[in-house]
Design an enzyme around this catalytic site. Structure first.
Site, PDB file in Angstrom:
ATOM      1  N   GLU A 192       0.828  -1.209   0.000  1.00 30.31           N
ATOM      2  CA  GLU A 192       0.000   0.000   0.000  1.00 30.31           C
ATOM      3  C   GLU A 192       0.865   1.262   0.000  1.00 30.31           C
ATOM      4  OE1 GLU A 192      -3.775   1.872   2.504  1.00 30.31           O
ATOM      5  OE2 GLU A 192      -2.333   0.582   3.527  1.00 30.31           O
ATOM      6  N   CYS A 237      -5.730  -2.811   2.501  1.00 27.25           N
ATOM      7  CA  CYS A 237      -5.431  -2.682   3.924  1.00 27.25           C
ATOM      8  C   CYS A 237      -6.654  -2.817   4.837  1.00 27.25           C
ATOM      9  CB  CYS A 237      -4.668  -1.385   4.180  1.00 27.25           C
ATOM     10  SG  CYS A 237      -3.733  -1.423   5.747  1.00 27.25           S
ATOM     11  N   LYS A 286     -10.165   2.267  -2.263  1.00 27.59           N
ATOM     12  CA  LYS A 286     -10.338   1.750  -0.907  1.00 27.59           C
ATOM     13  C   LYS A 286     -11.671   2.201  -0.314  1.00 27.59           C
ATOM     14  CE  LYS A 286      -7.660   1.517   3.430  1.00 27.59           C
ATOM     15  NZ  LYS A 286      -6.354   1.898   4.015  1.00 27.59           N
TER      16      LYS A 286
END
Length: 295
Positions: A44, A154, A117
Site C-alpha cells: 500500500e 489494507c 479503498k
C-alpha cells in the site's frame, strides 16, 4: 491448459525520497519477473513514506492522477516484462478530492482496472479519513489476462463482507496491498496478538470463500513527523495462502523481501466442491446485515 500461476509480493521499507522508493519497487519487480512471476503485487502507498501518521495539507502534493506518472511507469514495465502488476497509489481525482487507489496493469501495459479503498480508518497514527474519500467503485473484480482479481486495500482486509462480495463477483484471487504495523509502546504479547489477528482474518477470507489470498505489507520503522507519537514499526510478514487458508509462503518481519509462490488455479474449484459455503448461504435470512447494528 496451464493452471499454475507464479505470484510475487514486493515487501519493502520506504524512505523520504519517492524516486528511491519507486526505483526499489522497479528492481523488485524485475527480480520477481526474472524468477518467473506472472503476477506481482506492491504494498500500500509504495511510492512514499506512510504520510497518514499526521494531518498535513502539504502531503496532498504526493497525490497523482490515474492515468498519470506511476501508471505510465509501471505500465511500461508490465509490458516490457510481460507481467501483471498491482500498484497502490494516492489518487488525485479532482482538486480537493483524493482516494487510496489500487491499479492493476496488464501484460500489455494497459490499465486493466482500478479499485478505490472502501473502508477508511481514523486511528492514532492512521489518520486516513483526512486524506482519502471512501471509494465509490464498489467491490468489483478487475479482469486481467491472467485471471479475475479481487483487489482490496489494507483496512478492507478486516471486513468479511468485502471479501465475500469480491468472491460473489467472480474473483479468482483476493489481493490486499497493506501498510500495517505496531505502536512501539505495545508489549510483545500485544504485538503478537495483533499480528495473529491480522493473519487469521485474511486466512479466514480464504477459507470462507475458497480463494487464495495475497497480502503484501511494508516493513521498517517510520517516524511520526509531528513527534507526537513514536512512529510505526511496520511488521512485514507478507504472506500468500491457498483456498483452505494454508500458508504457501510468508516473509520476515524486519527486512525487504521478494516473496513468491506457485498457485494452482484449479484448487478453488476443488475446495468449493467439498466446502460448498456459497451453496449453503441463507440469503433469505441475512437482511439484518444491511443494518449497522441490531438494537
Amino acid at each position: 491448459m496451464n493452471t499454475k500461476l507464479n505470484v510475487a509480493l514486493i515487501q519493502q521499507s520506504n524512505a523520504a525520497d519517492c524516486q528511491q522508493n519507486v526505483n526499489n519497487s522497479i528492481q523488485g519487480i524485475r527480480d520477481a519477473a526474472n524468477k518467473g512471476a506472472n503476477l506481482i503485487v506492491l504494498q500500500e502507498l509504495h511510492r512514499s513514506l506512510y504520510f497518514c501518521q499526521t494531518e498535513d495539507v502539504d502531503q496532498f502534493d504526493l497525490a497523482e492522477t490515474i492515468p498519470g506518472p506511476s501508471t505510465e511507469c509501471f505500465g511500461q514495465l508490465a509490458k516490457e516484462l510481460g507481467v501483471v502488476i498491482v500498484t497502490s497509489l494516492f489518487e488525485k481525482r479532482a482538486v480537493g478530492l483524493y482516494h487510496n487507489t489500487a491499479v492493476a496493469l496488464d501484460r500489455d501495459g494497459s490499465i486493466a482496472g482500478t479499485y478505490r479503498k472502501m473502508h477508511i480508518p481514523d486511528d492514532p497514527g492512521f489518520y486516513e479519513k483526512f486524506y482519502f474519500t471512501p471509494g465509490d467503485l464498489g467491490f468489483e473484480i478487475i479482469e486481467t489476462s491472467i485471471g479475475k482479481l479481487g483487489v482490496l486495500v489494507c483496512w478492507d482486509q478486516w471486513f468479511p463482507e468485502a471479501a465475500r462480495l469480491m468472491a460473489m463477483a467472480g474473483a479468482e484471487i483476493l489481493i490486499f496491498p497493506t501498510a500495517i504495523g505496531w505502536d512501539p509502546r505495545d508489549d510483545k504479547a500485544e504485538q503478537q496478538r495483533q499480528l495473529d489477528a491480522w493473519q487469521i482474518a485474511q486466512r479466514g477470507h480464504a477459507v470462507a470463500n475458497g480463494l487464495a489470498v495475497l497480502s503484501c505489507n511494508r516493513v521498517g520503522h517510520e517516524n511520526d513527523p509531528s513527534g507526537v507519537l513514536p512512529g510505526i514499526n511496520f511488521w512485514g510478514n507478507s504472506f500468500i495462502c491457498g483456498p483452505q487458508g494454508e500458508i504457501l509462503a510468508q516473509a520476515n518481519a524486519n527486512e525487504d523481501e521478494i516473496l513468491m509462490a506457485e498457485l494452482d488455479m484449479n484448487r478453488s474449484e476443488e475446495v468449493r466442491r467439498i466446502w460448498p459455503y456459497l451453496r449453503d448461504r441463507r440469503i433469505d435470512h441475512y437482511q439484518d446485515l444491511l443494518k449497522i447494528y441490531r438494537d
